[in-house]
Design a protein around this motif. Sequence first.
Motif, short mmCIF file in Angstrom:
data_model
loop_
_atom_site.label_atom_id
_atom_site.label_comp_id
_atom_site.label_asym_id
_atom_site.label_seq_id
_atom_site.Cartn_x
_atom_site.Cartn_y
_atom_site.Cartn_z
N HIS A 127 0.83 -1.20 0.00
CA HIS A 127 0.00 0.00 0.00
C HIS A 127 0.87 1.25 0.00
O HIS A 127 0.58 2.22 -0.73
N HIS A 128 1.94 1.23 0.79
CA HIS A 128 2.75 2.46 0.90
C HIS A 128 3.54 2.75 -0.38
O HIS A 128 4.03 3.87 -0.56
N VAL A 129 3.66 1.77 -1.27
CA VAL A 129 4.36 2.00 -2.54
C VAL A 129 3.51 2.86 -3.47
O VAL A 129 4.04 3.71 -4.20
N VAL A 130 2.19 2.66 -3.44
CA VAL A 130 1.30 3.34 -4.41
C VAL A 130 0.37 4.34 -3.76
O VAL A 130 -0.45 4.96 -4.44
N ASN A 131 0.47 4.54 -2.45
CA ASN A 131 -0.46 5.42 -1.75
C ASN A 131 -0.37 6.85 -2.28
O ASN A 131 0.72 7.42 -2.39
N PHE A 147 1.27 1.56 -17.90
CA PHE A 147 0.67 2.18 -16.73
C PHE A 147 -0.26 1.18 -16.04
O PHE A 147 -0.83 0.29 -16.68
N ALA A 148 -0.41 1.33 -14.73
CA ALA A 148 -1.24 0.42 -13.93
C ALA A 148 -2.32 1.19 -13.22
O ALA A 148 -2.17 2.39 -12.92
N GLN A 149 -3.41 0.51 -12.94
CA GLN A 149 -4.49 1.08 -12.14
C GLN A 149 -4.59 0.32 -10.82
O GLN A 149 -4.27 -0.87 -10.75
N ILE A 150 -5.03 1.03 -9.79
CA ILE A 150 -5.20 0.40 -8.47
C ILE A 150 -6.57 -0.27 -8.41
O ILE A 150 -7.61 0.38 -8.57
N ILE A 151 -6.58 -1.58 -8.18
CA ILE A 151 -7.82 -2.32 -8.02
C ILE A 151 -8.34 -2.17 -6.59
O ILE A 151 -9.53 -2.06 -6.34
N GLY A 152 -7.45 -2.18 -5.64
CA GLY A 152 -7.82 -2.03 -4.24
C GLY A 152 -6.57 -1.90 -3.39
O GLY A 152 -5.49 -2.35 -3.78
N SER A 153 -6.73 -1.29 -2.23
CA SER A 153 -5.59 -1.08 -1.33
C SER A 153 -6.05 -1.20 0.11
O SER A 153 -7.16 -0.78 0.46
N ASP A 154 -5.22 -1.80 0.95
CA ASP A 154 -5.56 -2.03 2.35
C ASP A 154 -4.43 -1.51 3.23
O ASP A 154 -3.43 -2.19 3.43
N PRO A 155 -4.58 -0.31 3.77
CA PRO A 155 -3.50 0.25 4.61
C PRO A 155 -3.25 -0.52 5.88
O PRO A 155 -2.14 -0.48 6.42
N SER A 157 -3.03 -3.72 6.37
CA SER A 157 -2.07 -4.80 6.15
C SER A 157 -0.92 -4.37 5.27
O SER A 157 0.02 -5.12 5.06
N ASP A 158 -1.02 -3.14 4.72
CA ASP A 158 -0.02 -2.57 3.81
C ASP A 158 0.10 -3.39 2.53
O ASP A 158 1.19 -3.65 2.04
N LEU A 159 -1.05 -3.78 1.97
CA LEU A 159 -1.07 -4.49 0.70
C LEU A 159 -1.95 -3.75 -0.29
O LEU A 159 -2.94 -3.10 0.10
N ALA A 160 -1.60 -3.85 -1.56
CA ALA A 160 -2.40 -3.26 -2.63
C ALA A 160 -2.37 -4.19 -3.83
O ALA A 160 -1.42 -4.97 -4.02
N VAL A 161 -3.41 -4.09 -4.65
CA VAL A 161 -3.51 -4.88 -5.88
C VAL A 161 -3.60 -3.91 -7.06
O VAL A 161 -4.46 -3.03 -7.08
N LEU A 162 -2.71 -4.09 -8.03
CA LEU A 162 -2.71 -3.31 -9.26
C LEU A 162 -3.10 -4.21 -10.42
O LEU A 162 -3.08 -5.44 -10.31
N LYS A 163 -3.42 -3.58 -11.55
CA LYS A 163 -3.71 -4.36 -12.76
C LYS A 163 -3.11 -3.64 -13.97
O LYS A 163 -3.20 -2.42 -14.09
#
Length: 385
Positions: A127-131, A147-155, A157-163
Amino acid sequence: MKFLKPQLVWPLISGLLFAALLLQAFPSLTGQPAANQALAEIHASEPLLVARQEGPVSYASAVRMAAPAVVNIYTTKLVAQQTNPFMNDPFFRHFFGQESQPSQKRMQSSLGSGVLVSSEGYILTNHHVVNNADEIRVALRDGRETFAQIIGSDPESDLAVLKIELDNLPMISLASSDTLEVGDVVLAIGNPFGVGQTVTQGIISALGRNSLGINTYEDFIQTDAAINPGNSGGALVNPYGQLLGINTAIFTRSGGSQGIGFAIPSNLAKQIMLDLINEGFVVRGWMGIEVQELTPALAQSLQLDDAQGILVAGLLRGGPADKAGLKPGDVITQINNRKVEGARAAINYIAGLRPNTQVMFNISRKGREQALTATIGQRPTSPQR
């Protein structure tokens, strides 16, 4: 000089020869181990030493399998900057007013890593990489960029999903982090300091690390594989090239690696990823309960035999714990027949349970043991920071 008679000499010589042969055959009769017996024991231990040292002399095949799925992530965001350097001082802002002063926008860039976990283009990272990023660019090992888009992010647990949208994407296979043991060999793959994809090697130093103050929910793998700034979101893999965790944080006094790095286990990362893709947020179990550590002094004041368990400090009225009959002052000793190791571990365990499932609490109330059954609720979502 007197001489022995011939008829006595030969029996004596025969006896001495027999004794020598006997001692050679049975060296333990002398009270000292024979050299050849000691050598036999040393040789017998050699296969054990060889067995403990078995393993690949090179991890090149593991890197070939995993590295193509590890990507470099570059983010940029617009930040306001005062043209007057005195406006950085709160004293001047108070007297001259911040709105009346001109400011300019500038681009701020940062870097990190990510892991392709699906041929459809889903990337796990931190999460902190793309926040707060205004633009996210992903570079693959084969030279392609997009380029990537953020699908979801959870601060929490500090995880995010890109696509990303590209054809013929590599992907990494996931190994179960539940099979890990301290001492297992691991490889960390990422983009430290922006120098390019780099592989470091180490072992698992500890499992289940929490209470570090990094995230709300912590269940880290600790490793001594070198992890540095830019490695965040990269892959922690086993010697077979399978994903074991997402590299997240380091303990450092210098800003660089000091042999204490932390990764989010693959099983936890997978569940969070699926929730973010399918629900848009992370589904967590919740009891509406506030707990605190049971110290020896607190256990003594409550007239408990030992300090094993956690103390119920408060309840949300109408919450799952309240409906189950838990009360402030209860001491929870087991959850689903698992010993409670601490407040943080208990909250993490409950959060990992799915809503509407049944859970059993073993408690001590005023010195009496009893069991209560509760229905797990869904934790209210908190705003992303």
